[in-house]
Design a protein around this motif. Structure first.
Motif, PDB file in Angstrom:
ATOM      1  N   ASP A   5     117.655 149.945  -7.450  1.00 52.34           N
ATOM      2  CA  ASP A   5     118.598 149.134  -7.357  1.00 52.34           C
ATOM      3  C   ASP A   5     119.273 149.342  -5.779  1.00 52.34           C
ATOM      4  O   ASP A   5     120.072 150.098  -5.544  1.00 52.34           O
ATOM      5  N   THR A   6     119.116 148.354  -4.882  1.00 52.95           N
ATOM      6  CA  THR A   6     119.785 148.373  -3.491  1.00 52.95           C
ATOM      7  C   THR A   6     121.386 148.225  -3.660  1.00 52.95           C
ATOM      8  O   THR A   6     121.785 148.869  -2.512  1.00 52.95           O
ATOM      9  N   SER A   7     121.906 148.029  -4.565  1.00 54.62           N
ATOM     10  CA  SER A   7     123.427 147.963  -4.471  1.00 54.62           C
ATOM     11  C   SER A   7     123.928 149.139  -4.969  1.00 54.62           C
ATOM     12  O   SER A   7     125.284 149.270  -4.550  1.00 54.62           O
ATOM     13  N   PHE A   8     123.359 149.934  -5.533  1.00 57.46           N
ATOM     14  CA  PHE A   8     124.211 151.343  -6.029  1.00 57.46           C
ATOM     15  C   PHE A   8     124.688 151.842  -4.692  1.00 57.46           C
ATOM     16  O   PHE A   8     123.808 152.048  -3.779  1.00 57.46           O
ATOM     17  N   ASN A   9     125.740 152.613  -4.673  1.00 63.27           N
ATOM     18  CA  ASN A   9     126.326 153.121  -3.576  1.00 63.27           C
ATOM     19  C   ASN A   9     127.008 154.377  -3.811  1.00 63.27           C
ATOM     20  O   ASN A   9     127.260 155.221  -2.509  1.00 63.27           O
ATOM     21  N   HIS A  10     127.251 154.965  -4.994  1.00 69.59           N
ATOM     22  CA  HIS A  10     127.809 156.325  -4.956  1.00 69.59           C
ATOM     23  C   HIS A  10     128.017 156.591  -6.556  1.00 69.59           C
ATOM     24  O   HIS A  10     127.852 157.942  -6.664  1.00 69.59           O
ATOM     25  N   GLY A  11     128.882 155.911  -7.176  1.00 74.57           N
ATOM     26  CA  GLY A  11     129.256 156.443  -8.473  1.00 74.57           C
ATOM     27  C   GLY A  11     128.065 156.699  -9.639  1.00 74.57           C
ATOM     28  O   GLY A  11     127.252 155.743  -9.690  1.00 74.57           O
ATOM     29  N   ILE A  12     128.377 157.819 -10.244  1.00 77.74           N
ATOM     30  CA  ILE A  12     127.353 158.168 -11.315  1.00 77.74           C
ATOM     31  C   ILE A  12     128.104 158.936 -12.523  1.00 77.74           C
ATOM     32  O   ILE A  12     128.575 159.968 -11.867  1.00 77.74           O
ATOM     33  N   ALA A  13     127.648 158.768 -13.544  1.00 77.04           N
ATOM     34  CA  ALA A  13     128.455 159.635 -14.767  1.00 77.04           C
ATOM     35  C   ALA A  13     127.659 159.503 -15.900  1.00 77.04           C
ATOM     36  O   ALA A  13     126.748 158.547 -15.941  1.00 77.04           O
ATOM     37  N   LEU A  14     127.834 160.599 -16.858  1.00 74.87           N
ATOM     38  CA  LEU A  14     127.017 160.378 -18.187  1.00 74.87           C
ATOM     39  C   LEU A  14     128.016 160.593 -19.452  1.00 74.87           C
ATOM     40  O   LEU A  14     129.169 161.120 -18.851  1.00 74.87           O
ATOM     41  N   SER A  15     127.807 159.928 -20.455  1.00 75.70           N
ATOM     42  CA  SER A  15     128.474 159.981 -21.779  1.00 75.70           C
ATOM     43  C   SER A  15     128.547 161.396 -22.227  1.00 75.70           C
ATOM     44  O   SER A  15     127.415 162.145 -21.674  1.00 75.70           O
ATOM     45  N   GLN A  16     129.296 162.006 -22.940  1.00 77.85           N
ATOM     46  CA  GLN A  16     129.355 163.273 -23.380  1.00 77.85           C
ATOM     47  C   GLN A  16     128.226 163.794 -24.107  1.00 77.85           C
ATOM     48  O   GLN A  16     127.805 164.870 -24.156  1.00 77.85           O
ATOM     49  N   PHE A  19     126.031 155.819 -16.589  1.00 73.04           N
ATOM     50  CA  PHE A  19     127.095 154.913 -15.753  1.00 73.04           C
ATOM     51  C   PHE A  19     126.838 155.067 -14.504  1.00 73.04           C
ATOM     52  O   PHE A  19     126.726 156.002 -13.978  1.00 73.04           O
ATOM     53  N   VAL A  20     126.698 153.855 -13.787  1.00 70.23           N
ATOM     54  CA  VAL A  20     126.458 153.836 -12.320  1.00 70.23           C
ATOM     55  C   VAL A  20     127.313 152.549 -11.759  1.00 70.23           C
ATOM     56  O   VAL A  20     127.694 151.856 -12.565  1.00 70.23           O
ATOM     57  N   SER A  21     127.797 152.770 -10.499  1.00 72.30           N
ATOM     58  CA  SER A  21     128.370 151.684  -9.993  1.00 72.30           C
ATOM     59  C   SER A  21     127.903 151.202  -8.625  1.00 72.30           C
ATOM     60  O   SER A  21     127.282 151.789  -7.920  1.00 72.30           O
ATOM     61  N   ASN A  22     128.303 149.888  -8.175  1.00 71.60           N
ATOM     62  CA  ASN A  22     128.159 149.510  -6.855  1.00 71.60           C
ATOM     63  C   ASN A  22     129.703 148.934  -6.572  1.00 71.60           C
ATOM     64  O   ASN A  22     130.515 149.333  -7.065  1.00 71.60           O
ATOM     65  N   MET A  23     129.531 148.263  -5.738  1.00 70.58           N
ATOM     66  CA  MET A  23     130.948 147.785  -5.159  1.00 70.58           C
ATOM     67  C   MET A  23     131.763 147.021  -5.984  1.00 70.58           C
ATOM     68  O   MET A  23     132.858 146.915  -6.101  1.00 70.58           O
ATOM     69  N   ALA A  24     131.038 146.086  -6.828  1.00 75.79           N
ATOM     70  CA  ALA A  24     131.634 144.959  -7.569  1.00 75.79           C
ATOM     71  C   ALA A  24     131.952 145.362  -8.852  1.00 75.79           C
ATOM     72  O   ALA A  24     132.565 145.069  -9.845  1.00 75.79           O
ATOM     73  N   SER A  25     130.795 146.307  -9.697  1.00 78.60           N
ATOM     74  CA  SER A  25     130.724 146.496 -11.110  1.00 78.60           C
ATOM     75  C   SER A  25     130.436 147.691 -11.371  1.00 78.60           C
ATOM     76  O   SER A  25     129.902 148.684 -10.427  1.00 78.60           O
ATOM     77  N   VAL A  26     130.591 147.944 -12.768  1.00 78.98           N
ATOM     78  CA  VAL A  26     129.941 149.268 -13.300  1.00 78.98           C
ATOM     79  C   VAL A  26     129.049 148.968 -14.359  1.00 78.98           C
ATOM     80  O   VAL A  26     129.486 148.155 -15.227  1.00 78.98           O
ATOM     81  N   TYR A  27     127.873 149.786 -14.626  1.00 79.77           N
ATOM     82  CA  TYR A  27     126.954 149.387 -15.503  1.00 79.77           C
ATOM     83  C   TYR A  27     126.870 150.527 -16.450  1.00 79.77           C
ATOM     84  O   TYR A  27     126.805 151.806 -15.960  1.00 79.77           O
ATOM     85  N   GLY A  28     126.399 150.239 -17.458  1.00 75.34           N
ATOM     86  CA  GLY A  28     125.914 151.217 -18.476  1.00 75.34           C
ATOM     87  C   GLY A  28     124.458 151.097 -18.897  1.00 75.34           C
ATOM     88  O   GLY A  28     123.958 149.998 -19.232  1.00 75.34           O
TER      89      GLY A  28
END
Length: 433
Positions: free
Chosen positions: A93-104, A110-119
């Motif tokens: 995904d060319t829009s992803f720019n920084h954020g990343i996290a995992l559920s416990q 979880f990943v993010s781009n400038m506009a949204s957060v996805y699961g």
């Protein structure tokens, strides 16, 4: 076999060969390593790697800002050295720019781009993801593009999302309802259950605001305390005097414990865009009551520049000191802290300083260690030597062009610290010996 498949197989073969030999790679820049530590490059050639996390199987997940999406790196060991068994794209995904996290439980990515957060449903052992779901939207802006994500171990149903300002001085952020320069919390169970995405501006709860661009957000696992590192303003002028080379300070801010119902820091305003923290006081006009680490105002282009027409700079500074939440520690101006991670026992926090573009000579481009005790920094806010720099570029006068630039940090289960360097496309492992 198709050409792409041949190249992919060749890449896996080369990764496997490197794992078998376990030979550290040559860093892109000359390193300066503190006594008691080792540092080596385990992977290079990545496309602007930013944040990193470990999954439940011990694999490293990397968010690449350079258009590659999310990468999965499988690690092995040989004679105590960390090696890369394989490295492959997990989510293109060319829009992803920084954020990343995992559920416990490690089953939702979880990943993010400038506009949204996805699961995404995620299988750590197989290295596969399911169909993605848009969880949060409405964050698009023309300023700072990163959207940092964190799931605290002390609050497993909470997703923290940090969003920066729309420009250097964004006066719309004087209103909390603008939903910028802010850190918010969302309930994961509600995000996953909802049939429609939550709007970032109107949804969630405010953890802290008046935070210009808090790219680094981390949890002290020993207390559950949430901390952020703030990138403060550029090119500031007070009373017609350019003071930007040494001011304002970058900040370490504390937001309390998420699960603490009596958390008095929840929802606090940390000053931006009206108030900033002082690193060097001598060149600030009307500085009689400004001390190292204290907040001051009256900066050109900010709301409090207009206040000085009716009052004094000293009155503005008093407001900043008494009516806004100040930082717990400060860092040199423009050093750009982009991540903060804590040792499991809470004895230290590590910060990645990406490095300056707005001062001469350049500063930053290093990884620092901050001593903690009882959930708080050992040093006082006036201590400008509170950070021990454990990994640096040998010659910062060559920066940023010929330097590594730290971004993301992550500890593995053995306490080794992994670090991305975005512009050089590297992943380092730093070990305390």
């Amino acid at each position: 076999m198709a050409p792409f498949a041949i190249f992919a197989a060749l890449g896996l073969f080369l990764s496997a060969a490197n794992a078998q030999n376990c030979t550290p790679l040559t860093p892109s820049a000359q390193l300066k390593i503190s006594d008691g530590y080792t540092a080596q490059v385990i992977l290079n050639g990545l496309r602007v790697p930013r944040n990193i996390i470990f999954d439940t199987a011990g694999n490293l997940l990397v968010s690449e800002q350079g258009g590659a999406g999310i990468r999965r790196v499988v690690l092995t060991e040989s004679d105590g050295n960390v090696c890369v068994a394989s490295s492959a794209q997990l989510i293109p995904d060319t829009s992803f720019n920084h954020g990343i996290a995992l559920s416990q439980d490690g089953k939702t990515l979880f990943v993010s781009n400038m506009a949204s957060v996805y699961g995404y449903p995620y299988d750590a052992e197989a290295g596969t993801v399911g169909t993605r779901k848009t969880l949060i939207e409405g964050m698009r802006s023309g300023g700072h593009i990163t959207r940092t994500l964190l799931v605290p171990s002390s609050a497993p149903d909470v997703l923290i999302v940090s969003r920066g300002s729309d420009g250097n001085i964004d006066n719309t952020t004087t209103n909390v309802e603008a939903g910028k320069s802010i850190i918010k919390t969302f309930k994961i169970s509600e995000l996953l259950a909802s049939e429609i995405a939550t709007n970032y501006v109107s949804g969630g709860e405010v953890l802290g605001w008046g935070l210009r661009n808090s790219v680094g957000v981390g949890e002290d696992p020993s207390t559950g305390g949430i901390w952020s590192v703030e990138n403060s303003a550029d090119d500031i002028v007070r009373s017609g005097v350019d003071i930007h080379n040494e001011n304002p300070a970058e900040e370490l801010n504390y937001h309390g414990v998420i699960k603490d119902a009596e958390n008095t820091l929840k929802g606090q305003n940390y000053g931006y865009p009206a108030c900033f923290s002082a690193w060097q006081t001598t060149n600030i006009p009307s500085n009689s009551k400004i001390t190292v680490g204290s907040q001051f105002g009256g900066i050109a282009g900010t709301p409090f520049e207009q206040v000085t027409a009716r009052g004094s700079l000293e009155e503005v500074d008093e407001f900043c000191r008494t009516e806004r939440q100040g930082p717990r520690l400060i860092f040199p101006a423009h050093t750009a802290p982009l991540d903060i991670k804590f040792k499991e026992d809470g004895s230290a926090a590590y910060v990645a300083f990406h490095g300056s573009w707005d001062r001469r000579p350049p500063d930053g481009y290093r990884v620092g260690k901050i001593a903690f005790a009882n959930g708080q920094p050992v040093a006082n806010i006036t201590d400008t030597t509170a950070v021990e720099y454990i990994l640096q570029n040998e010659d910062t006068t060559k920066c940023p062009g010929a330097c590594f630039r730290p971004v993301g940090l992550a500890f593995d289960k053995k306490g080794r610290l992994f670090m991305t360097a975005d512009m050089s496309g590297e992943i380092f492992v730093i070990t305390e010996v």
